[in-house]
Design a protein around this motif. Structure first.
Motif, PDB file in Angstrom:
ATOM      1  N   UNK A 123      -9.043  -1.675   7.750  1.00  0.00           N
ATOM      2  CA  UNK A 123     -10.499  -1.792   7.766  1.00  0.00           C
ATOM      3  C   UNK A 123     -11.207  -0.459   7.715  1.00  0.00           C
ATOM      4  N   UNK A 124     -10.701   0.535   8.447  1.00  0.00           N
ATOM      5  CA  UNK A 124     -11.350   1.843   8.471  1.00  0.00           C
ATOM      6  C   UNK A 124     -11.230   2.522   7.109  1.00  0.00           C
ATOM      7  N   UNK A 125     -10.082   2.352   6.462  1.00  0.00           N
ATOM      8  CA  UNK A 125      -9.909   2.929   5.127  1.00  0.00           C
ATOM      9  C   UNK A 125     -10.866   2.279   4.126  1.00  0.00           C
ATOM     10  N   UNK A 126     -11.057   0.973   4.250  1.00  0.00           N
ATOM     11  CA  UNK A 126     -12.002   0.280   3.373  1.00  0.00           C
ATOM     12  C   UNK A 126     -13.416   0.779   3.635  1.00  0.00           C
TER      13      UNK A 126
ATOM     14  N   UNK B  23       0.846  -1.191   0.000  1.00  0.00           N
ATOM     15  CA  UNK B  23       0.000   0.000   0.000  1.00  0.00           C
ATOM     16  C   UNK B  23       0.878   1.237   0.000  1.00  0.00           C
ATOM     17  N   UNK B  24       0.279   2.354  -0.375  1.00  0.00           N
ATOM     18  CA  UNK B  24       0.966   3.637  -0.356  1.00  0.00           C
ATOM     19  C   UNK B  24       0.044   4.663   0.266  1.00  0.00           C
TER      20      UNK B  24
ATOM     21  N   UNK C  39      -4.211   1.090  -2.427  1.00  0.00           N
ATOM     22  CA  UNK C  39      -3.832  -0.317  -2.523  1.00  0.00           C
ATOM     23  C   UNK C  39      -3.170  -0.550  -3.887  1.00  0.00           C
ATOM     24  N   UNK C  40      -1.921  -0.980  -3.882  1.00  0.00           N
ATOM     25  CA  UNK C  40      -1.135  -1.100  -5.103  1.00  0.00           C
ATOM     26  C   UNK C  40      -1.385  -2.408  -5.849  1.00  0.00           C
TER      27      UNK C  40
END
Length: 218
Positions: A123-126, A100-101, A109-110
């Motif tokens: 999880x929070x980012x998703x 990830x970056x 997500x790379x």
């Protein structure tokens, strides 16, 4: 054969919960793998309590790795960071994580696998990507920081870090509270040691329990 256990579903009409379906499918895979099998397992054990799930996931990886005849090629995706430790114990277990970056506090997500384990979850980012209200994700982030801070504080205050899974995962022993180097546990041990439980009166048992709760600060 190619075996997969991916996704979450239940079979309520037959009295089978999501976790039961997961276990039924996993059991079928483990009972039928061969030397030429490809096994793809995703998030095994997430349908039950954390410690139950980690234990089941760990035991399944051990079973596949140690199988006497079927050394099946296996991809085991999990958010249980504790399983990172298995690479140190088993020669054919290799850790990879999704790269990830972070740009301006946003996670990208790379879609690339890189060598090594990871201690981070997103999880929070998703949840943000899924359109969860900002008030919820902001509050979740605050709660997460508070919990991580409290956890770090406990580790800092303890004289000895709690044993990792890897330290006893392959030994087949059960940890005992009396094996831990903790002064409070030692006091509790001293209170219990030598008690003849069969001869204790109810009042004596209550008094002893009260003394133990005071030591534990409950």
């Amino acid at each position: 054969k190619i075996f997969t256990r991916v996704g979450a579903s239940d079979n309520i009409s037959q009295g089978e919960s999501t976790f039961m379906v997961e276990m039924l499918e996993s059991a079928s895979i483990l009972n039928n793998i061969s030397q030429r099998s490809l096994v793809l397992l995703d998030e095994i054990g997430r349908g039950t309590s954390t410690y139950d799930g980690i234990s089941i996931a760990w035991a399944m990886v051990e079973y596949i790795h140690q199988h006497p005849t079927a050394k099946a090629k296996t991809l085991f995706a999990t958010h249980y960071h504790e399983l990172n430790e298995m690479e140190e114990l088993y020669e054919r277990v290799k850790n990879y994580n999704v790269a990830v970056k972070e740009v301006d506090r946003q996670v990208i997500f790379l879609r690339k696998l890189v060598r090594g384990g990871t201690e981070h979850s997103f999880g929070i980012h998703v949840a943000k990507m899924a359109g969860m209200p900002a008030a919820i994700t902001d509050r979740a982030g605050q709660i997460l920081r508070d919990m991580e801070s409290a956890h770090r504080g406990k580790l800092k205050d303890s004289r000895k870090k709690a044993p990792t899974v890897a330290q006893y995962g392959g030994s087949g022993i059960q940890l005992s509270m009396f094996q831990l180097d903790d002064p409070v546990l030692k006091q509790i041990r001293d209170e219990i040691k030598g008690l003849d439980i069969n001869s204790l009166t109810p009042l004596e048992a209550l008094n002893k329990l009260s003394a133990i709760t005071k030591i534990a600060g409950i």
